[in-house]
Design a protein around this motif. Structure first.
Motif, PDB file in Angstrom:
ATOM      1  N   VAL A  30      -3.924  82.502 -75.694  1.00  0.00           N
ATOM      2  CA  VAL A  30      -4.152  82.032 -77.053  1.00  0.00           C
ATOM      3  C   VAL A  30      -2.431  81.335 -76.987  1.00  0.00           C
ATOM      4  CG1 VAL A  30      -2.756  82.804 -79.405  1.00  0.00           C
ATOM      5  CG2 VAL A  30      -5.101  84.004 -79.158  1.00  0.00           C
ATOM      6  N   LEU A  31      -1.393  82.238 -76.346  1.00  0.00           N
ATOM      7  CA  LEU A  31      -0.500  81.790 -76.500  1.00  0.00           C
ATOM      8  C   LEU A  31      -0.017  80.210 -75.513  1.00  0.00           C
ATOM      9  CD1 LEU A  31       3.244  82.323 -76.642  1.00  0.00           C
ATOM     10  CD2 LEU A  31       3.267  82.829 -74.336  1.00  0.00           C
ATOM     11  N   ALA A  32      -0.774  79.593 -74.136  1.00  0.00           N
ATOM     12  CA  ALA A  32      -0.695  78.680 -73.223  1.00  0.00           C
ATOM     13  C   ALA A  32      -1.541  78.148 -74.294  1.00  0.00           C
ATOM     14  CB  ALA A  32      -1.633  79.253 -72.221  1.00  0.00           C
ATOM     15  N   LEU A  33      -2.647  78.370 -74.483  1.00  0.00           N
ATOM     16  CA  LEU A  33      -3.628  77.807 -76.572  1.00  0.00           C
ATOM     17  C   LEU A  33      -2.660  76.857 -77.373  1.00  0.00           C
ATOM     18  CD1 LEU A  33      -6.446  76.601 -76.868  1.00  0.00           C
ATOM     19  CD2 LEU A  33      -5.990  78.378 -78.383  1.00  0.00           C
ATOM     20  N   VAL A  34      -1.770  77.975 -77.703  1.00  0.00           N
ATOM     21  CA  VAL A  34      -0.508  76.889 -78.705  1.00  0.00           C
ATOM     22  C   VAL A  34      -0.164  75.923 -78.144  1.00  0.00           C
ATOM     23  CG1 VAL A  34       1.019  77.799 -80.274  1.00  0.00           C
ATOM     24  CG2 VAL A  34      -1.550  79.218 -80.166  1.00  0.00           C
ATOM     25  N   PHE A  35       0.079  76.192 -76.893  1.00  0.00           N
ATOM     26  CA  PHE A  35       1.607  74.977 -76.497  1.00  0.00           C
ATOM     27  C   PHE A  35       0.798  74.226 -75.960  1.00  0.00           C
ATOM     28  CE2 PHE A  35       4.018  74.174 -72.693  1.00  0.00           C
ATOM     29  CZ  PHE A  35       5.747  73.897 -73.555  1.00  0.00           C
ATOM     30  N   SER A  36      -0.644  74.324 -75.744  1.00  0.00           N
ATOM     31  CA  SER A  36      -1.058  73.327 -74.727  1.00  0.00           C
ATOM     32  C   SER A  36      -1.402  72.302 -76.291  1.00  0.00           C
ATOM     33  CB  SER A  36      -2.907  73.661 -73.613  1.00  0.00           C
ATOM     34  OG  SER A  36      -2.180  74.547 -73.314  1.00  0.00           O
ATOM     35  N   LEU A  37      -1.847  72.399 -77.498  1.00  0.00           N
ATOM     36  CA  LEU A  37      -2.019  72.165 -78.263  1.00  0.00           C
ATOM     37  C   LEU A  37      -0.853  70.801 -78.768  1.00  0.00           C
ATOM     38  CD1 LEU A  37      -4.639  74.357 -80.174  1.00  0.00           C
ATOM     39  CD2 LEU A  37      -4.853  72.105 -79.550  1.00  0.00           C
ATOM     40  N   LEU A  38       0.041  71.956 -78.552  1.00  0.00           N
ATOM     41  CA  LEU A  38       1.146  71.870 -79.309  1.00  0.00           C
ATOM     42  C   LEU A  38       1.849  70.070 -78.444  1.00  0.00           C
ATOM     43  CD1 LEU A  38       3.368  71.933 -81.606  1.00  0.00           C
ATOM     44  CD2 LEU A  38       4.644  73.279 -79.563  1.00  0.00           C
ATOM     45  N   LEU A  39       1.732  70.313 -77.451  1.00  0.00           N
ATOM     46  CA  LEU A  39       1.977  68.969 -76.112  1.00  0.00           C
ATOM     47  C   LEU A  39       1.223  67.509 -76.686  1.00  0.00           C
ATOM     48  CD1 LEU A  39       4.014  70.560 -73.079  1.00  0.00           C
ATOM     49  CD2 LEU A  39       4.314  69.458 -74.588  1.00  0.00           C
ATOM     50  N   SER A  40       0.008  68.473 -76.897  1.00  0.00           N
ATOM     51  CA  SER A  40      -1.142  67.621 -76.618  1.00  0.00           C
ATOM     52  C   SER A  40      -1.195  66.673 -78.195  1.00  0.00           C
ATOM     53  CB  SER A  40      -2.632  68.159 -76.473  1.00  0.00           C
ATOM     54  OG  SER A  40      -2.852  68.219 -75.674  1.00  0.00           O
ATOM     55  N   PHE A  41      -0.804  67.204 -79.478  1.00  0.00           N
ATOM     56  CA  PHE A  41      -0.772  67.320 -80.559  1.00  0.00           C
ATOM     57  C   PHE A  41       0.385  66.190 -80.607  1.00  0.00           C
ATOM     58  CE2 PHE A  41      -0.415  67.784 -85.072  1.00  0.00           C
ATOM     59  CZ  PHE A  41      -1.065  67.414 -85.673  1.00  0.00           C
ATOM     60  N   ILE A  42       1.486  66.109 -80.479  1.00  0.00           N
ATOM     61  CA  ILE A  42       2.920  65.196 -80.035  1.00  0.00           C
ATOM     62  C   ILE A  42       2.773  63.653 -79.234  1.00  0.00           C
ATOM     63  CG2 ILE A  42       4.940  65.011 -79.427  1.00  0.00           C
ATOM     64  CD1 ILE A  42       5.688  67.970 -79.405  1.00  0.00           C
ATOM     65  N   ALA A  43       1.159  63.870 -78.159  1.00  0.00           N
ATOM     66  CA  ALA A  43       1.607  62.890 -77.081  1.00  0.00           C
ATOM     67  C   ALA A  43      -0.169  62.200 -78.459  1.00  0.00           C
ATOM     68  CB  ALA A  43       0.818  63.330 -75.614  1.00  0.00           C
ATOM     69  N   PHE A  44      -0.640  63.111 -78.645  1.00  0.00           N
ATOM     70  CA  PHE A  44      -1.543  62.046 -80.434  1.00  0.00           C
ATOM     71  C   PHE A  44      -1.279  61.498 -81.057  1.00  0.00           C
ATOM     72  CE2 PHE A  44      -4.255  64.069 -76.862  1.00  0.00           C
ATOM     73  CZ  PHE A  44      -4.502  63.575 -76.083  1.00  0.00           C
ATOM     74  N   ILE A  45      -0.223  61.995 -81.348  1.00  0.00           N
ATOM     75  CA  ILE A  45       0.556  61.276 -82.593  1.00  0.00           C
ATOM     76  C   ILE A  45       1.173  60.092 -81.863  1.00  0.00           C
ATOM     77  CG2 ILE A  45       2.623  62.398 -83.814  1.00  0.00           C
ATOM     78  CD1 ILE A  45       1.171  64.313 -84.329  1.00  0.00           C
ATOM     79  N   SER A  46       2.538  60.148 -81.325  1.00  0.00           N
ATOM     80  CA  SER A  46       2.854  59.379 -80.525  1.00  0.00           C
ATOM     81  C   SER A  46       1.691  58.618 -80.574  1.00  0.00           C
ATOM     82  CB  SER A  46       3.277  59.488 -79.441  1.00  0.00           C
ATOM     83  OG  SER A  46       4.500  60.862 -79.032  1.00  0.00           O
ATOM     84  N   LEU A  47       0.915  57.855 -79.686  1.00  0.00           N
ATOM     85  CA  LEU A  47      -0.489  56.439 -79.640  1.00  0.00           C
ATOM     86  C   LEU A  47      -0.750  56.600 -81.153  1.00  0.00           C
ATOM     87  CD1 LEU A  47      -2.611  58.417 -76.531  1.00  0.00           C
ATOM     88  CD2 LEU A  47      -0.476  57.027 -76.185  1.00  0.00           C
ATOM     89  N   GLY A  48      -0.505  57.684 -81.778  1.00  0.00           N
ATOM     90  CA  GLY A  48      -0.989  57.407 -83.541  1.00  0.00           C
ATOM     91  C   GLY A  48       0.158  56.130 -83.872  1.00  0.00           C
TER      92      GLY A  48
END
Lengths: 263, 268
Positions: free
Chosen positions: B142-160
């Motif tokens: 769960v911890l690795a998933l949450v961290f991965s999601l957070l980083l991914s989310f920031i990267a894609f928001i930036s593209l947005g």
């Protein structure tokens, strides 16, 4: 107080495919040229002129929605470019665009959303909206979707939105353009009796209607081809000319003939 | 800020929910691809491929994560520019930008409801997968998933946000959203492992954050990998986020200022 110093505004003309092919430079349309104007607190100024004279552009520049290509505008000592948000703080904008509301939301919900954008919230905001709904005469219609409103009702709602943060300067861009004669009288009376006389706020109105200029304003500025040709008080104009309309036509004729001679 | 967040969510929920059929269909349509890939998985079952072993070997689990998260990230890229475009076309942008809220806040808050709605659709897709189609979360770190999601989310928001800046400048046909939409499904490995592609395409896929995002999410969910086990992918994703996010905000601010200078901000 609003200070407009040597303001010019140009809009880029979209390039054609062939312009890209031959690396041609962008061309620009001159919307305003060297406008200088000072508007004192409490002034009610009508901007008269033909379509494309630059009235709306000037008002949008004052409202901070556009930045001048040259020159500077200060609203209550805040530069509209360098200090955009602060300069807009004392300005309310009544847009003539009927579509500037969310049609699927009610009048109340629209005002609630735009009020939140203006940093109002909670009971203070709701009380303000109820007060404005009463002021503009939309009682009973506030919970209907804006899609069901007539043009006059939308204009009333636009006035209410412009007044949400009780601005010292209210900008109205052709407030009666799309209205029928009865609604024109109602909106004019609303602006003169309830919005201006009770608060002494500065009103800037772009209009084509001479009656509107005479009834709502104490000063008139005539614009043509991006220039402010003349600004004078209604009192002075009426003492020298019988009506604002005849003054307007004189100024425009003189301007057009001087343009012909200079060519 | 809290009142503004609530105000934007309320506005978007009320508008969306008043288009009743569209509101219901948006949730129903999220389930259909899950079913399609379940049956595709049945078709390829037992054919065996080494490429899937890294993720546990089950194609349905691989594809469900791929399509659901690509859909979610695609929304992260599209929602900002979509909101700008809708406000321009509806005529509300001028009214919004004449308010006391700055343009960056407006564009960020305009997208919250879309993320909430897409998050609900994402959960719905996994709920159907878990309850009816045998998707298994038991290995998840769960911890690795949450961290991965957070980083991914920031990267894609930036593209947005880059995409929103593109919409302000180019109006139609902005390139970021198009690039992501056209390339993510192919190169990011949404529906097949990137190791089945030719080497030069695999090399190209390493430019895109979707490749790393899907990889770490799959490994965290399906294999229970911890953060240190995925440090290489997470570092790259982290670096992308750190560079792209502030840069995207600056670009958007520049685009709005440029639009005000050119007088083209409200046109579409």
């Amino acid at each position: 107080m609003i200070c407009i110093q040597d303001v010019s505004m140009t809009f880029p003309i979209p390039k054609k495919y062939i312009d890209y092919l031959f690396f041609r430079r962008s061309r620009y349309f001159q919307a305003l040229t060297n406008v200088n104007l000072t508007i004192e607190d409490g002034d009610r100024v009508a901007f008269l002129g033909v379509n494309g004279a630059g009235k709306t552009t000037l008002l949008k520049l004052i409202g901070g929605l556009l930045y001048p290509s040259l020159g500077m505008i200060e609203v209550n000592r805040y530069d509209t470019v360098k200090d955009n948000i602060n300069s807009r703080n004392s300005v309310g904008f009544v847009l003539n665009e009927e579509r500037s509301f969310y049609w699927r939301l009610s009048g109340f919900e629209n005002l609630e959303f735009f009020g939140i954008l203006d940093n109002l919230h909670g009971d203070l905001l709701r009380d303000k909206i109820r007060e404005l709904i009463r002021l503009v005469g939309l009682d009973g219609a506030e919970n209907k979707q804006v899609a069901t409103y007539s043009s006059g009702m939308k204009q009333r709602l636009a006035l209410a939105r412009g007044l949400l943060r009780d601005p010292k300067i209210l900008i109205l861009d052709e407030p009666t353009r799309t209205l029928d004669p009865k609604a024109v009288i109602e909106i004019k009376s609303l602006i003169s009796s309830k919005i201006h006389s009770s608060t002494k706020r500065t009103l800037l109105i772009a209009t084509h209607r001479f009656d509107e200029a005479e009834e709502l304003c104490n000063k008139v500025c005539i614009m043509n081809k991006g220039q402010v040709l003349v600004c004078d008080t209604v009192e002075s104009i009426k003492s020298k000319h019988s009506t604002i309309e005849s003054f307007y036509h004189n100024v425009m004729n003189e301007n057009n003939s001087s343009l012909c001679i200079s060519r | 800020m809290y009142f503004k967040i609530v105000g934007f969510i309320k506005r978007d929920y009320l508008i969306e929910s008043r288009y009743k059929l569209n509101f219901i269909l948006s949730f129903v349509s999220s389930i259909l691809p899950v079913l399609s890939f379940f049956f595709v998985a049945k078709l390829v079952e037992g054919t065996g491929t080494d490429s899937l072993d890294k993720y546990g070997g089950d194609y349905f689990s691989f594809a469900l994560i791929g399509i659901s998260f690509t859909r979610f990230f695609q929304l992260a890229v599209d929602t900002f520019s979509g909101n700008i475009k809708r406000a321009q076309m509806a005529g509300c942008l001028e009214a919004i930008l004449s308010s006391q809220t700055d343009s960056k806040t407006v564009v960020l808050l305009s997208s919250i409801y879309s993320f909430v709605a897409a998050g609900v659709q994402l959960l719905l897709m996994f709920a159907v997968g878990v309850l009816f189609l045998g998707f298994d979360f038991s290995n998840t770190n769960v911890l690795a998933l949450v961290f991965s999601l957070l980083l991914s989310f920031i990267a894609f928001i930036s593209l947005g946000i880059f995409s929103a800046a593109g919409t302000v400048i180019f109006k139609q046909g902005e390139p970021v959203g198009w690039l992501f939409g056209a390339i993510s499904a192919l190169l990011g490995g949404a529906m097949f492992p990137i190791s089945v592609m030719p080497e030069w395409l695999q090399f190209l896929s390493k430019i895109f954050p979707i490749t790393y995002a899907l990889d770490v999410i799959r490994l965290a969910i399906l294999k229970g990998y911890s953060m240190p086990m995925m440090w290489e992918q997470l570092s790259i994703l982290g670096m992308m986020s750190c560079v792209l996010f502030p840069l995207s905000l600056r670009t958007f601010h520049w685009a709005v200022e440029q639009g005000k200078r050119d007088g083209t901000l409200m046109s579409y």
